[in-house]
Motif scaffolding. Structure first.
Motif, PDB file in Angstrom:
ATOM      1  N   SER A 121       0.801  -1.221   0.035  1.00 14.87           N
ATOM      2  CA  SER A 121       0.101   0.018   0.268  1.00 14.87           C
ATOM      3  C   SER A 121       0.861   1.239   0.154  1.00 14.87           C
ATOM      4  O   SER A 121       0.485   2.217  -0.716  1.00 14.87           O
ATOM      5  N   VAL A 122       2.219   1.235   0.776  1.00 16.54           N
ATOM      6  CA  VAL A 122       2.941   2.593   0.802  1.00 16.54           C
ATOM      7  C   VAL A 122       3.634   2.777  -0.344  1.00 16.54           C
ATOM      8  O   VAL A 122       3.684   4.033  -0.909  1.00 16.54           O
ATOM      9  N   VAL A 123       3.923   1.731  -1.022  1.00 16.45           N
ATOM     10  CA  VAL A 123       4.513   1.892  -2.506  1.00 16.45           C
ATOM     11  C   VAL A 123       3.601   2.116  -3.729  1.00 16.45           C
ATOM     12  O   VAL A 123       4.125   2.525  -4.878  1.00 16.45           O
ATOM     13  N   GLY A 124       2.527   2.069  -3.437  1.00 17.18           N
ATOM     14  CA  GLY A 124       1.488   2.258  -4.633  1.00 17.18           C
ATOM     15  C   GLY A 124       1.460   0.959  -5.352  1.00 17.18           C
ATOM     16  O   GLY A 124       1.398   1.347  -6.778  1.00 17.18           O
ATOM     17  N   LEU A 125       1.647  -0.065  -5.092  1.00 21.08           N
ATOM     18  CA  LEU A 125       1.584  -1.271  -5.905  1.00 21.08           C
ATOM     19  C   LEU A 125       0.113  -1.312  -6.594  1.00 21.08           C
ATOM     20  O   LEU A 125      -0.999  -1.008  -5.859  1.00 21.08           O
ATOM     21  N   PRO A 126      -0.089  -1.275  -7.943  1.00 27.92           N
ATOM     22  CA  PRO A 126      -1.378  -1.395  -8.377  1.00 27.92           C
ATOM     23  C   PRO A 126      -2.332  -1.925  -7.917  1.00 27.92           C
ATOM     24  O   PRO A 126      -2.377  -3.252  -7.411  1.00 27.92           O
ATOM     25  N   ALA A 127      -3.577  -1.384  -7.842  1.00 24.23           N
ATOM     26  CA  ALA A 127      -4.607  -1.942  -6.887  1.00 24.23           C
ATOM     27  C   ALA A 127      -4.992  -3.193  -7.739  1.00 24.23           C
ATOM     28  O   ALA A 127      -5.253  -3.531  -8.986  1.00 24.23           O
ATOM     29  N   GLY A 128      -5.138  -4.255  -6.871  1.00 25.59           N
ATOM     30  CA  GLY A 128      -5.629  -5.736  -7.363  1.00 25.59           C
ATOM     31  C   GLY A 128      -4.607  -6.630  -7.525  1.00 25.59           C
ATOM     32  O   GLY A 128      -4.564  -7.869  -7.838  1.00 25.59           O
ATOM     33  N   VAL A 129      -3.327  -6.010  -7.784  1.00 32.00           N
ATOM     34  CA  VAL A 129      -1.992  -6.671  -8.112  1.00 32.00           C
ATOM     35  C   VAL A 129      -1.771  -7.933  -7.065  1.00 32.00           C
ATOM     36  O   VAL A 129      -1.555  -9.013  -7.187  1.00 32.00           O
ATOM     37  N   PHE A 130      -1.632  -7.275  -5.716  1.00 33.68           N
ATOM     38  CA  PHE A 130      -1.487  -8.251  -4.709  1.00 33.68           C
ATOM     39  C   PHE A 130      -2.605  -8.173  -3.696  1.00 33.68           C
ATOM     40  O   PHE A 130      -2.961  -7.116  -3.196  1.00 33.68           O
ATOM     41  N   ASN A 131      -3.384  -9.355  -3.041  1.00 30.49           N
ATOM     42  CA  ASN A 131      -4.507  -9.465  -2.465  1.00 30.49           C
ATOM     43  C   ASN A 131      -4.262 -10.315  -1.216  1.00 30.49           C
ATOM     44  O   ASN A 131      -3.622 -11.347  -1.715  1.00 30.49           O
ATOM     45  N   LEU A 132      -4.733  -9.972  -0.051  1.00 30.86           N
ATOM     46  CA  LEU A 132      -4.494 -10.510   1.158  1.00 30.86           C
ATOM     47  C   LEU A 132      -5.718 -11.078   1.714  1.00 30.86           C
ATOM     48  O   LEU A 132      -6.543 -10.063   2.041  1.00 30.86           O
ATOM     49  N   VAL A 133      -5.736 -12.552   1.652  1.00 35.10           N
ATOM     50  CA  VAL A 133      -7.273 -13.013   2.238  1.00 35.10           C
ATOM     51  C   VAL A 133      -6.902 -14.038   3.330  1.00 35.10           C
ATOM     52  O   VAL A 133      -6.843 -15.030   2.960  1.00 35.10           O
ATOM     53  N   PRO A 134      -6.674 -13.644   4.513  1.00 39.62           N
ATOM     54  CA  PRO A 134      -6.356 -14.468   5.799  1.00 39.62           C
ATOM     55  C   PRO A 134      -7.707 -15.584   5.947  1.00 39.62           C
ATOM     56  O   PRO A 134      -8.722 -14.837   5.923  1.00 39.62           O
ATOM     57  N   GLY A 135      -7.335 -16.677   6.649  1.00 38.68           N
ATOM     58  CA  GLY A 135      -8.474 -17.539   7.011  1.00 38.68           C
ATOM     59  C   GLY A 135      -8.052 -18.798   7.026  1.00 38.68           C
ATOM     60  O   GLY A 135      -6.943 -19.207   6.742  1.00 38.68           O
ATOM     61  N   SER A 136      -9.068 -19.609   7.273  1.00 41.33           N
ATOM     62  CA  SER A 136      -8.705 -21.247   7.471  1.00 41.33           C
ATOM     63  C   SER A 136      -8.347 -21.788   5.788  1.00 41.33           C
ATOM     64  O   SER A 136      -8.797 -21.457   4.794  1.00 41.33           O
ATOM     65  N   GLY A 137      -7.747 -22.794   6.039  1.00 40.91           N
ATOM     66  CA  GLY A 137      -7.565 -23.470   4.899  1.00 40.91           C
ATOM     67  C   GLY A 137      -8.873 -24.317   4.310  1.00 40.91           C
ATOM     68  O   GLY A 137      -8.907 -24.217   3.033  1.00 40.91           O
ATOM     69  N   ARG A 138      -9.543 -24.738   5.213  1.00 41.50           N
ATOM     70  CA  ARG A 138     -10.686 -25.386   4.845  1.00 41.50           C
ATOM     71  C   ARG A 138     -11.810 -24.370   4.027  1.00 41.50           C
ATOM     72  O   ARG A 138     -12.605 -24.799   3.296  1.00 41.50           O
ATOM     73  N   VAL A 139     -11.591 -23.230   4.249  1.00 39.32           N
ATOM     74  CA  VAL A 139     -12.696 -22.309   3.912  1.00 39.32           C
ATOM     75  C   VAL A 139     -11.911 -21.249   2.763  1.00 39.32           C
ATOM     76  O   VAL A 139     -12.469 -21.498   1.486  1.00 39.32           O
ATOM     77  N   VAL A 140     -10.992 -20.583   3.192  1.00 34.30           N
ATOM     78  CA  VAL A 140     -10.356 -19.674   2.324  1.00 34.30           C
ATOM     79  C   VAL A 140      -9.608 -20.595   1.115  1.00 34.30           C
ATOM     80  O   VAL A 140      -9.636 -20.339   0.079  1.00 34.30           O
ATOM     81  N   GLY A 141      -8.803 -21.537   1.758  1.00 40.91           N
ATOM     82  CA  GLY A 141      -7.900 -22.255   0.906  1.00 40.91           C
ATOM     83  C   GLY A 141      -8.511 -23.010  -0.219  1.00 40.91           C
ATOM     84  O   GLY A 141      -8.197 -23.019  -1.366  1.00 40.91           O
ATOM     85  N   GLU A 142      -9.596 -23.690   0.348  1.00 40.71           N
ATOM     86  CA  GLU A 142     -10.265 -24.435  -0.753  1.00 40.71           C
ATOM     87  C   GLU A 142     -11.287 -23.497  -1.649  1.00 40.71           C
ATOM     88  O   GLU A 142     -11.216 -23.945  -2.693  1.00 40.71           O
TER      89      GLU A 142
END
Length: 476
Positions: free
Chosen positions: A191-212
């Motif tokens: 966010s600080v360096v202005g990486l273009p929106a959508g290039v890097f996205n972070l979605v934490p969560g469980s393997g069973r839900v987010v991973g699958e």
């Protein structure tokens, strides 16, 4: 760093922080104190959908930017991360339990060197080449779902995300649920360096839900996963209906082979250090020491002396060599392996594996040397992922190679010899993705990955970029 600073209840999607629909969070435990030191957002399928949509929208412009343009942006990202080195170290100590020196050198500095390596290796990739009357193009595969483990949280993320972004792909990252804080710092820097929106996205969560959800998502073109072999097999199965590419970096059960002409003390000490690094929670750890039978007792004595010199305890204290394993579940797993080994006739040559004296909390396992093993013993065949070294004797070089290869895995290994030529000859016969001769240093520019059930595909250097590329032939 305060608890409030480690409380992160958002996901990073499309270049901005946003609240998950269900607004759930999960605690992040310090494995040395068993205290909750922060909280992380627990995303769900809706956030995965949003992140994939953002990555899909960002892909055309990021891919079209060209290699030089992407490297320039990512260079700024790396500069911000280097400026935040101390914060990254403190975060690693808190969420992994790694001693400061290990957190500095093996976690943070190595991770940043990996990203640096990708930026350098971008110029080594054959983005275009001639083949007769054809022009062969290498182009980014598209949207990549990166799923990373808890043992080296910063390194594992950059080993995947760095290669994918340099290649021109866009990324949706799901870090390990129990060690998400390093990934949050990466998103902050993006966010600080202005990486273009959508290039890097972070979605934490469980393997069973987010991973699958990531693995099965029709908008994800490739999945890069690091974790256990069992979960890796499940990832492959879940990805099959959408026929997406899957890269897997899985378990290991690596052998350190000490040849008769090697300096035994140097070889054994080096093997112990590698086996116990990060409390043994390293997929490429040399967890099996193979020595000539006539020097087995001597090797065991040297190994026991080496582990007894290790200072186990508070990872924030000066002089600590080894901290806890990452969780109560992992401690139970490691102690279970040791208990079953003893029941099968093995000997714990280094004594009790229980907590260090004076510590009544923390997920500690003492560094342990195991001997008296049958060739097919579980602890010889299966990945323990803890501070455990088995020591076995071999009859001759052919027997040593056969023992080294007598595993379903093939990730790493070592050879020790007074002759580099002889060591290289043995290394060529080992069925494994990398071999270190006489304690050679890790190389972030060399390909990393395994044979057989240690996975498929390669990370690091130009190979780690090429993993995320498609090949197109244009006839003229």
């Amino acid at each position: 760093m305060s608890l409030e600073q480690w409380h992160r209840d958002a996901v990073y999607v499309g270049g901005r922080w946003q609240q998950p629909q269900d607004r759930r969070t999960v605690g992040v435990e310090n494995p040395a104190t068993e205290e909750i030191v922060g909280r992380s957002a627990e995303a769900g399928g809706a956030e995965v959908d949003d992140a994939v949509a953002a990555a899909t929208a960002a892909f055309p412009a990021w891919a079209a930017m060209g290699t030089a343009g992407r490297v320039a942006v990512l260079r700024r990202w790396l500069d911000v991360l280097r400026a935040q080195r101390e914060l990254l170290v403190e975060t690693t100590i808190a969420e992994v339990g790694a001693p400061r020196t290990t957190a500095e050198e093996s976690h943070v500095d190595t991770a940043l060197d990996v990203l640096e390596g990708y930026l350098t290796a971008a110029g080594e990739v054959a983005w275009e080449e001639e083949a007769g009357h054809s022009l062969v193009l290498r182009e980014p595969i598209g949207v990549v779902g990166c799923i990373t483990p808890w043992n080296y949280p910063l390194y594992q993320v950059l080993a995947k995300v760095g290669g994918a972004l340099v290649a021109g792909c866009t990324v949706v990252l799901k870090p390990a649920e129990i060690t998400p804080m390093s990934a949050y710092l990466l998103a902050d820097a993006a966010s600080v360096v202005g990486l273009p929106a959508g290039v890097f996205n972070l979605v934490p969560g469980s393997g069973r839900v987010v991973g699958e959800a990531l693995v099965t998502h029709p908008g994800v073109d490739m999945v890069s996963f690091t974790g256990s072999t069992g979960v890796g097999a499940r990832v492959s199965g879940l990805a099959a209906p959408t026929v997406k590419r899957v890269a897997l970096e899985l378990g290991g059960k690596s052998a350190s082979v000490v040849l008769p002409d090697a300096d035994l003390h140097t070889a054994v000490a080096g093997t112990v250090a590698a086996a116990m690094l990060n409390s043994g929670q390293t997929c490429s750890a040399w967890s099996r020491l193979l020595v000539p039978t006539d020097r087995l007792d001597e090797a065991v004595d040297v190994a026991v002396a080496a582990v007894e010199r290790l200072v186990v305890g508070d990872p924030t204290a000066t002089g600590t060599d080894m901290g806890p394993v990452v969780s109560a579940a992992q401690r139970k797993t490691v102690l279970g392996f040791l208990s079953r080994a003893v029941e099968g006739g093995a000997v714990l040559a280094s004594g009790s594996p229980d907590r260090p004296a004076g510590l009544d909390r923390g997920h500690y396992v003492m560094p342990t040397v195991v001997t008296g093993l049958l060739p097919g013993a579980e602890i010889v065949r299966e990945e323990v992922f803890g501070p455990v070294l088995t020591v076995q004797g071999y009859r001759d070089e052919a027997d040593a190679v056969a023992m080294a290869n007598a595993t379903d895995y093939g990730l790493s290994g070592a050879v020790w010899s007074g002759s580099d030529e002889k060591a290289l000859a043995i290394a060529r016969r080992m069925r494994t993705g990398q071999v270190d001769i006489n304690g050679a240093a890790f190389n972030p520019m060399a390909p990393f990955g395994g044979y057989r059930r240690s996975g498929n595909g390669r990370e690091l250097g130009k190979w780690g970029i090429e993993e995320f590329l498609e090949t197109k032939s244009v006839q003229r």
